[in-house]
Each structure stands twice: as structure tokens, then as C-alpha cells.
Write an enzyme that holds these catalytic residues in place. Structure first.
Site, PDB file in Angstrom:
ATOM      1  N   ALA A   1      38.052  12.765   6.093  1.00  0.00           N
ATOM      2  CA  ALA A   1      36.887  12.475   6.941  1.00  0.00           C
ATOM      3  C   ALA A   1      35.674  12.072   6.111  1.00  0.00           C
ATOM      4  O   ALA A   1      34.860  11.251   6.527  1.00  0.00           O
ATOM      5  CB  ALA A   1      36.549  13.686   7.814  1.00  0.00           C
TER       6      ALA A   1
ATOM      7  N   PRO B   1      50.150   9.913   7.772  1.00  0.00           N
ATOM      8  CA  PRO B   1      50.330   8.504   8.157  1.00  0.00           C
ATOM      9  C   PRO B   1      51.648   8.274   8.891  1.00  0.00           C
ATOM     10  O   PRO B   1      52.731   8.432   8.320  1.00  0.00           O
ATOM     11  CB  PRO B   1      50.304   7.756   6.820  1.00  0.00           C
ATOM     12  N   SER B   2      51.557   7.898  10.157  1.00  0.00           N
ATOM     13  CA  SER B   2      52.749   7.687  10.979  1.00  0.00           C
ATOM     14  C   SER B   2      53.616   6.568  10.417  1.00  0.00           C
ATOM     15  O   SER B   2      53.110   5.566   9.904  1.00  0.00           O
ATOM     16  CB  SER B   2      52.342   7.351  12.417  1.00  0.00           C
TER      17      SER B   2
ATOM     18  N   LEU C   1      41.566  14.236  17.949  1.00  0.00           N
ATOM     19  CA  LEU C   1      41.747  14.741  16.589  1.00  0.00           C
ATOM     20  C   LEU C   1      42.252  13.694  15.615  1.00  0.00           C
ATOM     21  O   LEU C   1      41.886  13.700  14.441  1.00  0.00           O
ATOM     22  CB  LEU C   1      42.737  15.920  16.598  1.00  0.00           C
ATOM     23  N   PHE C   2      43.141  12.794  16.085  1.00  0.00           N
ATOM     24  CA  PHE C   2      43.759  11.876  15.128  1.00  0.00           C
ATOM     25  C   PHE C   2      43.066  10.519  15.115  1.00  0.00           C
ATOM     26  O   PHE C   2      42.118  10.291  15.842  1.00  0.00           O
ATOM     27  CB  PHE C   2      45.270  11.785  15.373  1.00  0.00           C
ATOM     28  N   ASP C   3      43.526   9.654  14.205  1.00  0.00           N
ATOM     29  CA  ASP C   3      42.916   8.338  14.016  1.00  0.00           C
ATOM     30  C   ASP C   3      41.415   8.479  13.752  1.00  0.00           C
ATOM     31  O   ASP C   3      40.599   7.728  14.276  1.00  0.00           O
ATOM     32  CB  ASP C   3      43.166   7.444  15.238  1.00  0.00           C
TER      33      ASP C   3
ATOM     34  N   GLY D   1      39.062  11.992  13.388  1.00  0.00           N
ATOM     35  CA  GLY D   1      38.630  12.990  14.355  1.00  0.00           C
ATOM     36  C   GLY D   1      37.253  12.685  14.916  1.00  0.00           C
ATOM     37  O   GLY D   1      36.368  12.197  14.204  1.00  0.00           O
TER      38      GLY D   1
END
Length: 439
Positions: free
Chosen positions: A140, A170-171, A400-402, A404
């Protein structure tokens, strides 16, 4: 006059996505729900991802000038809402691939674009892409001067770059078999000595590099240079894969450097995540919409032991009304954000703010929407034979993702608002400074 009527091609994009979701994605749960861990569930979605490729949904992530079929980000947002309204499995893998391709799409190297986008516009196989940015200790504040910065470093050695460090979340980054994605954009901090901390006097943005790593790159390295250390088990989105990966003296050809290290590389990463921020809103709308639609059907067909359907009770109707309003405003905000992102006449700070407020608002109210839908239904909504428990676990992830909402997206918007020349209505009316004399 403002016109919200969808164009013929946008209507067709929606129809195509709906058809795919209703005929293909609805079968995914039966395949992955019996699997016992995150990786196995992810792998169980592979045939459905293959169908997504065959149906052109991966090619639709690439703009038409680069060989894809994506007409605009509005088209993309429409597609994502329809997919996520039915089933996030495979859908989130598609989105992650889109994000993984974004730095290449945004770069100014036609040769790199031609080479690395080719598998994703072929309409064949199950190619995965990943933007490898997040790290175990968090990212962050990755550009905060005086901080440790990225712990994944890259140094130039001859005609190669050598990566050392770890990534987490990381997806798609591990690929289907933990031998890597077909394309990974690995975000690194340039450092001649990985053991040394970041210079507190240097602007971290000037030290960023993006290196393109393929399965071939991984295969050409020593076995212990690329390791998967584990896979987080998630409460929701139980079919996505974002493993903990370690690079140790991992060699990448110099020709795989996406662009000049520094502010240009950092800018590509920021732009990619700004675009994805707006599109996460469409994902959140899809999930919240599913909850609203199920609650609406229930409220119009169940009396809960009374003499009339519960939609006739004001308290239930009010919850559903709130959900409907949130969904409509969120959708319009997403459409405005993606349109703003593609408006070349606007400054970047205007586009960034619009994307940030869209991510923040849509994902926060999507959570409220699912909870209110459950309140309208009552205790029955907590039973696993309804969709609400799954939808709640999924929607909780979006803020929360990508990036927060608290740690990153609000802070990005805060920095824009703090600028001396900040114009709050520029995305709507163009340059229009606030008249301080009347305040």
C-alpha cells in the site's frame, strides 16, 4: 444531452456475456465445490476458462488496434457485471489476465505488444497473465519516501536482469501447474545489491522496473530460482490462485524489460491499477446484483408465515429499495469512470480521482447491499442452500483487494484533492475552479 442508452455493440456484448455465464459458468460450481483446497479448485475451473478463451472473452480484454476485440472499457464493464452476477469462478481469472496484460497494452513498444499479446488473441488454449506487484509485507505504501519500498529487486547483469524477492496475492501468477503464468509482469525495485535497504533519500518511483516473465523464462532458469511457497486459502473467491512466490537470482533477458526503469515504469503500473479499480466496481455490482435479485424473488414469493408476501412489508421493501438505488448509482459511476479514463482531453489526475472514488464507493456499498438483501430475507438467508453466504464472502473482498480502499485508494484520492490546483468537477464540466470569493 446525457444519454445512457447502450449502443448495439454494447447490447451485443452484454448478450454474449449473459449467454456464456448462463450456459457455461453455471456448471462450474459442481466441478470445483468438491475440491478440498484453493489450488485444486482453481485447477478445476480450467475447462471453463478454456471455454472463455474459445468464446472470445480473453481476446475481448485486448483493444482492437492491438489485435483484440475490446471496443471500450464501457464494453468491458458491461461484460464483467454479467459474468460476476452469475459465477465468479473463471470470471476472476479472466479479470486477472486482463490486469496482467494491461502494462503491455499500455506500453509504447509495438514489438513487445506483438510478441507477448499473441497467445491471448489466438482464441486457443488457456493462457494466463498476471501483474505481479503485491508482496508478503504489503505494498500500500510502496512509493513512500523513506520506507523500505518493494522487496523484490532487479539488477542489471550483462544482457540480463536478475530478480530476487517474494510476491504474494497476484492472481494467476503460478499458472495452472505452478510453473508460471504464460505472461507475468513482475514489478521490481532496481537495486545493485538486493541485501541493501532502499535509500531513504531517493524517490522510490524513480527505481521501478517491470520485467516480462514467461513460462519459457522460468524453464530456462535453475529449478530453485522460481519457487511456489504456498497458496492462501480464502474465505471467498475460492477458485482464484494467488500464490506466495519466491525469485532467487532469477534471470530475465534484457529484451523482456517492458520500458525504461523509473517514473515511466511506475506510471504504467499506476495506470493499470487505476483502470482495474474502476472495473472492480463492475465486479462488485455483479455480485451485489445477484444478492438483490435473489432477495427480490424471495420477497415476492414467500410470506414467512404471514398472509401476504413479505415485499408488502415496508421494512423489507425499504431494504430492497436501498439495494436497488445503490446498484443503479454504482453502475453509472463505473460507466462514468471508464469513460473518463478513455477521454484523452482530461488530465491524468482527473482520471485517477474518478477511478478511485468509483472503486471506493461501489465496493463499499456492494457489501451493504448484500447485507441488506440478507436482512430482507431473514434467517433463511444464512443457510447454505441459498446464495447469500457465498455472495457475502465474495463481496467482502472487493474493498480489500486491487488496492485496499483504506490503505491505498482513499490515500490516492486524498493526494489528488490536496493538490493546489485541484478542480473537483473537472471530470464532469471540464476546468471549473471553485470560486473561493463566495465561500
Amino acid at each position: 444531452m446525457v444519454d445512457f442508452k447502450l449502443s448495439p455493440s454494447q447490447l451485443e456484448a452484454r448478450r454474449h456475456a449473459q449467454a456464456f455465464a448462463n450456459t457455461v459458468l453455471t456448471k462450474a460450481s459442481a466441478e470445483y465445490s468438491t475440491q478440498k483446497d484453493q489450488l485444486s479448485r482453481f485447477q478445476a475451473t480450467r475447462p471453463f476458462y478454456r471455454e472463455a478463451v474459445r468464446h472470445g472473452l480473453i481476446k475481448a480484454q485486448v483493444p482492437i488496434p492491438l489485435g483484440g476485440t475490446m471496443e471500450s472499457l464501457v464494453h468491458e464493464s458491461i461484460i464483467l457485471e454479467e459474468l460476476f452476477a452469475v459465477e465468479p469462478a473463471t470470471s476472476i481469472t479472466i479479470v486477472a489476465t486482463a490486469l496482467g496484460l494491461m502494462p503491455v497494452i499500455l506500453c509504447d513498444s509495438p514489438s513487445l505488444q506483438e510478441k507477448f499479446l499473441k497467445p491471448f488473441i489466438s482464441g486457443e488454449g488457456e493462457p494466463l497473465a498476471s501483474l505481479m506487484h503485491s508482496e508478503p509485507n504489503g505494498t500500500a505504501n510502496w512509493l513512500q519516501k523513506g520506507g523500505p519500498g518493494l522487496q523484490t529487486t532487479a539488477r542489471k547483469v550483462g544482457n540480463e536482469w536478475v530478480i530476487s524477492g517474494e510476491k504474494l496475492w497476484p492472481s494467476n501468477s503460478g499458472g495452472w501447474d505452478y510453473k508460471g503464468a504464460d505472461l507475468a509482469c513482475v514489478v521490481c525495485r532496481v537495486s545493485d545489491d538486493p541485501s541493501k535497504p532502499q535509500d531513504p533519500n531517493v524517490d522510490p518511483a524513480t527505481q521501478i522496473a517491470v520485467l516480462l516473465v514467461t513460462r519459457e523464462t522460468i524453464a530456462n532458469n535453475k529449478k530453485d530460482a522460481y519457487q511456489i511457497l504456498g497458496e492462501p486459502e480464502l474465505a471467498g473467491h475460492i477458485t482464484t490462485s494467488g500464490p506466495h512466490t519466491r525469485f532467487t537470482e532469477f534471470h530475465v533477458p534484457h529484451e523482456n524489460l517492458l520500458c525504461t526503469p523509473g517514473l515511466k515504469a511506475q506510471g504504467l503500473v499506476e495506470t493499470a491499477f487505476a483502470m482495474s479499480a474502476a472495473l472492480v466496481g463492475a465486479m462488485a455490482i455483479g455480485t451485489a446484483r445477484a444478492a438483490f435479485e435473489e432477495a427480490l424473488v424471495f420477497a415476492k414469493s414467500d410470506t414467512r408465515g404471514g398472509s401476504k408476501h413479505i415485499i408488502e412489508h415496508q421494512s423489507v421493501a425499504d431494504k430492497l429499495i436501498d439495494c436497488k438505488i445503490r446498484l443503479e448509482t454504482s453502475r453509472l459511476l463505473v460507466w462514468k469512470a471508464v469513460t473518463t479514463l478513455e477521454d484523452e482531453a482530461l488530465e491524468w489526475k482527473v482520471k485517477l480521482e474518478m477511478a478511485m472514488q468509483t472503486k471506493i464507493y461501489t465496493t463499499d456499498v456492494a457489501v451493504e447491499c448484500v447485507i441488506d438483501a440478507m436482512k430482507a430475507v431473514g434467517m433463511k438467508s444464512y443457510a447454505k442452500d441459498m446464495s447469500f453466504p457465498r455472495l457475502l464472502n465474495e463481496v467482502m473482498c472487493y474493498p480489500l483487494f486491487d488496492g485496499g480502499n483504506i490503505g491505498l485508494r482513499r490515500r490516492q484520492m486524498q493526494r489528488v484533492m490536496a493538490l493546489e490546483d485541484y478542480e473537483p468537477w473537472a471530470a464532469t464540466y471540464g476546468s471549473s475552479k471553485v470560486d473561493k470569493s463566495r465561500l
